[in-house]
Design a protein around this motif. Structure first.
Motif, PDB file in Angstrom:
ATOM      1  N   PHE A 276       9.192   1.521  -0.770  1.00 43.58           N
ATOM      2  CA  PHE A 276      10.572   1.851  -0.405  1.00 43.58           C
ATOM      3  C   PHE A 276      10.823   1.585   1.080  1.00 43.58           C
ATOM      4  CE2 PHE A 276      13.630   4.921   1.310  1.00 43.58           C
ATOM      5  CZ  PHE A 276      14.755   4.560   0.588  1.00 43.58           C
ATOM      6  N   LEU A 277       9.887   1.979   1.939  1.00 44.97           N
ATOM      7  CA  LEU A 277      10.082   1.795   3.372  1.00 44.97           C
ATOM      8  C   LEU A 277      10.113   0.314   3.744  1.00 44.97           C
ATOM      9  CD1 LEU A 277       7.812   4.651   4.772  1.00 44.97           C
ATOM     10  CD2 LEU A 277      10.302   4.532   4.852  1.00 44.97           C
ATOM     11  N   TYR A 278       9.265  -0.484   3.113  1.00 48.58           N
ATOM     12  CA  TYR A 278       9.288  -1.919   3.412  1.00 48.58           C
ATOM     13  C   TYR A 278      10.566  -2.564   2.894  1.00 48.58           C
ATOM     14  CZ  TYR A 278       8.172  -6.838   3.545  1.00 48.58           C
ATOM     15  OH  TYR A 278       8.221  -8.196   3.780  1.00 48.58           O
TER      16      TYR A 278
ATOM     17  N   THR B 255       4.584   5.605   6.351  1.00 49.22           N
ATOM     18  CA  THR B 255       3.838   5.197   5.155  1.00 49.22           C
ATOM     19  C   THR B 255       2.583   6.030   4.954  1.00 49.22           C
ATOM     20  OG1 THR B 255       2.575   3.504   6.361  1.00 49.22           O
ATOM     21  CG2 THR B 255       4.673   2.823   5.368  1.00 49.22           C
ATOM     22  N   PHE B 256       2.122   6.676   6.021  1.00 52.71           N
ATOM     23  CA  PHE B 256       0.934   7.529   5.915  1.00 52.71           C
ATOM     24  C   PHE B 256       1.303   8.983   5.605  1.00 52.71           C
ATOM     25  CE2 PHE B 256      -0.414   3.982   8.556  1.00 52.71           C
ATOM     26  CZ  PHE B 256      -1.630   3.650   7.978  1.00 52.71           C
ATOM     27  N   LEU B 257       2.589   9.245   5.353  1.00 51.45           N
ATOM     28  CA  LEU B 257       3.027  10.608   5.087  1.00 51.45           C
ATOM     29  C   LEU B 257       2.343  11.232   3.878  1.00 51.45           C
ATOM     30  CD1 LEU B 257       4.908  12.890   5.957  1.00 51.45           C
ATOM     31  CD2 LEU B 257       6.702  11.875   4.533  1.00 51.45           C
TER      32      LEU B 257
ATOM     33  N   LEU C  43      -1.833  -3.127  -2.925  1.00 50.94           N
ATOM     34  CA  LEU C  43      -0.437  -3.461  -2.643  1.00 50.94           C
ATOM     35  C   LEU C  43       0.108  -2.598  -1.505  1.00 50.94           C
ATOM     36  CD1 LEU C  43       1.009  -3.954  -6.249  1.00 50.94           C
ATOM     37  CD2 LEU C  43       0.536  -5.721  -4.530  1.00 50.94           C
ATOM     38  N   SER C  44      -0.297  -1.333  -1.469  1.00 51.98           N
ATOM     39  CA  SER C  44       0.128  -0.454  -0.373  1.00 51.98           C
ATOM     40  C   SER C  44      -0.396  -0.971   0.961  1.00 51.98           C
ATOM     41  CB  SER C  44      -0.367   0.975  -0.614  1.00 51.98           C
ATOM     42  OG  SER C  44       0.169   1.509  -1.817  1.00 51.98           O
ATOM     43  N   LEU C  45      -1.644  -1.412   0.973  1.00 48.98           N
ATOM     44  CA  LEU C  45      -2.226  -1.964   2.204  1.00 48.98           C
ATOM     45  C   LEU C  45      -1.510  -3.232   2.631  1.00 48.98           C
ATOM     46  CD1 LEU C  45      -6.049  -1.431   1.483  1.00 48.98           C
ATOM     47  CD2 LEU C  45      -4.602  -0.140   3.066  1.00 48.98           C
ATOM     48  N   VAL C  46      -1.143  -4.065   1.657  1.00 49.83           N
ATOM     49  CA  VAL C  46      -0.410  -5.296   1.978  1.00 49.83           C
ATOM     50  C   VAL C  46       0.950  -4.969   2.589  1.00 49.83           C
ATOM     51  CG1 VAL C  46       0.747  -7.297   0.957  1.00 49.83           C
ATOM     52  CG2 VAL C  46      -1.588  -6.732   0.286  1.00 49.83           C
ATOM     53  N   LEU C  47       1.651  -3.996   2.016  1.00 45.82           N
ATOM     54  CA  LEU C  47       2.961  -3.604   2.543  1.00 45.82           C
ATOM     55  C   LEU C  47       2.828  -3.024   3.950  1.00 45.82           C
ATOM     56  CD1 LEU C  47       4.465  -1.997  -0.686  1.00 45.82           C
ATOM     57  CD2 LEU C  47       5.158  -4.148   0.375  1.00 45.82           C
ATOM     58  N   GLN C  48       1.799  -2.214   4.166  1.00 43.74           N
ATOM     59  CA  GLN C  48       1.567  -1.683   5.504  1.00 43.74           C
ATOM     60  C   GLN C  48       1.247  -2.803   6.492  1.00 43.74           C
ATOM     61  OE1 GLN C  48      -1.500   1.158   4.435  1.00 43.74           O
ATOM     62  NE2 GLN C  48      -0.110   2.882   4.708  1.00 43.74           N
ATOM     63  N   ALA C  49       0.488  -3.809   6.038  1.00 40.64           N
ATOM     64  CA  ALA C  49       0.169  -4.949   6.903  1.00 40.64           C
ATOM     65  C   ALA C  49       1.433  -5.743   7.238  1.00 40.64           C
ATOM     66  CB  ALA C  49      -0.862  -5.853   6.225  1.00 40.64           C
ATOM     67  N   LEU C  50       2.348  -5.859   6.280  1.00 40.89           N
ATOM     68  CA  LEU C  50       3.601  -6.575   6.541  1.00 40.89           C
ATOM     69  C   LEU C  50       4.449  -5.833   7.573  1.00 40.89           C
ATOM     70  CD1 LEU C  50       4.563  -7.677   2.914  1.00 40.89           C
ATOM     71  CD2 LEU C  50       3.759  -9.141   4.777  1.00 40.89           C
TER      72      LEU C  50
ATOM     73  N   VAL D  64      -2.074   8.079  -6.516  1.00 40.74           N
ATOM     74  CA  VAL D  64      -1.889   6.939  -5.622  1.00 40.74           C
ATOM     75  C   VAL D  64      -0.456   6.419  -5.674  1.00 40.74           C
ATOM     76  CG1 VAL D  64      -2.569   5.222  -7.347  1.00 40.74           C
ATOM     77  CG2 VAL D  64      -2.931   4.752  -4.910  1.00 40.74           C
ATOM     78  N   GLU D  65       0.268   6.744  -6.747  1.00 37.36           N
ATOM     79  CA  GLU D  65       1.652   6.303  -6.850  1.00 37.36           C
ATOM     80  C   GLU D  65       2.512   6.833  -5.705  1.00 37.36           C
ATOM     81  OE1 GLU D  65      -0.007   5.804 -10.924  1.00 37.36           O
ATOM     82  OE2 GLU D  65      -0.165   7.312  -9.351  1.00 37.36           O
ATOM     83  N   PHE D  66       2.180   8.002  -5.177  1.00 41.62           N
ATOM     84  CA  PHE D  66       2.945   8.556  -4.067  1.00 41.62           C
ATOM     85  C   PHE D  66       2.908   7.599  -2.873  1.00 41.62           C
ATOM     86  CE2 PHE D  66       2.684  12.322  -6.569  1.00 41.62           C
ATOM     87  CZ  PHE D  66       3.674  13.170  -6.115  1.00 41.62           C
ATOM     88  N   THR D  67       1.708   7.144  -2.514  1.00 43.34           N
ATOM     89  CA  THR D  67       1.563   6.241  -1.371  1.00 43.34           C
ATOM     90  C   THR D  67       2.215   4.896  -1.645  1.00 43.34           C
ATOM     91  OG1 THR D  67      -0.509   7.292  -0.711  1.00 43.34           O
ATOM     92  CG2 THR D  67      -0.100   5.075   0.129  1.00 43.34           C
TER      93      THR D  67
END
Length: 237
Positions: free
Chosen positions: A90-92, A65-67, A31-38, A81-84
């Protein structure tokens, strides 16, 4: 025969490896990767439409998002992994949906929802950090002070976000703050979410309720053994 038995035993080891917690972690990673892709899609679309301000901002948001990964590498720790996932979500929700999709204008409650949920999550993350040390007796704190630390951590993040919104409005012509009234409302909502997280953390430390963050704490300690060496017995020779 021995080799055949070893081959047959591999599926069972695979089933053990894919426990429910592992599936949850994998789902959050995807899901994180999907949000980053969006967010990357917003950047590419802004470039195509020559919207340079949106392109620059989306690229900055994508970098944020890579913070968690950068923090983990800098301090040589393994974060849950919840941090990422929470950072990407939140950012998306704030930029991709709030600004680009104009959710802030379409839904009056969107900003309040983001601030209340983010304050609660940041408070729980702040509680996790301090409780990880408290539970291993690296830091000895009363439950009240653990709760205060979680509250202050969440409010600090909320205040820094308001400063970020101010800088974006002043420097790039956005309207993220809307008004001084909106800023104060956001901070009040942040305080409510932070207080709820502090209250939950207080009762967790005092009463030992494992419903809140026990899984995150155990995983964080287990993945960073060098930070939490086993305690020596006082009577050992």
């Amino acid at each position: 025969m021995g080799a055949l038995r070893r081959r047959r035993s591999q599926p069972s080891r695979l089933r053990v490896a894919l426990a429910p917690e592992d599936w949850a972690e994998r789902l959050q990673i995807w899901l994180s990767l999907v949000l980053q892709a969006l967010i990357l899609g917003v950047f590419i679309g802004a470039l195509y439409e020559t919207q340079w301000l949106v392109a620059f901002t989306s690229l900055a948001v994508l970098a944020l998002t890579f913070l968690p990964a950068m923090i983990a590498r800098q301090f040589q720790v393994q974060l849950p992994v919840e941090f990422t996932f929470v950072t990407c979500l939140f950012l998306y929700a704030s930029f991709g949906l709030g600004e680009v999709a104009m959710f802030y204008e379409r839904f009056w409650w969107w900003d309040l929802l983001l601030h209340s949920v983010s304050a609660l999550i940041m408070g729980l993350l702040g509680f996790l950090l301090i409780y990880a040390f408290h539970s291993t007796h690296r830091v000895k704190m009363a439950p009240f002070y653990v709760a205060i630390t979680a509250f202050c951590y969440s409010m600090s993040v909320g205040a820094l976000w308001e400063i970020f919104e101010f800088l974006m409005d002043q420097g790039f012509g956005f309207n993220m703050q809307k008004s001084a009234h909106d800023t104060m409302t956001d901070l009040i909502v942040d305080a409510a979410g932070a207080f709820l997280a502090a209250w939950m953390g207080y009762h967790y430390v005092k009463n030992g309720d494992s419903l809140i963050a026990d899984r995150l704490v155990r995983r964080f300690v287990a993945r960073n053994p060098r930070l939490f060496p086993p305690r020596r017995q006082s009577g050992a020779s």
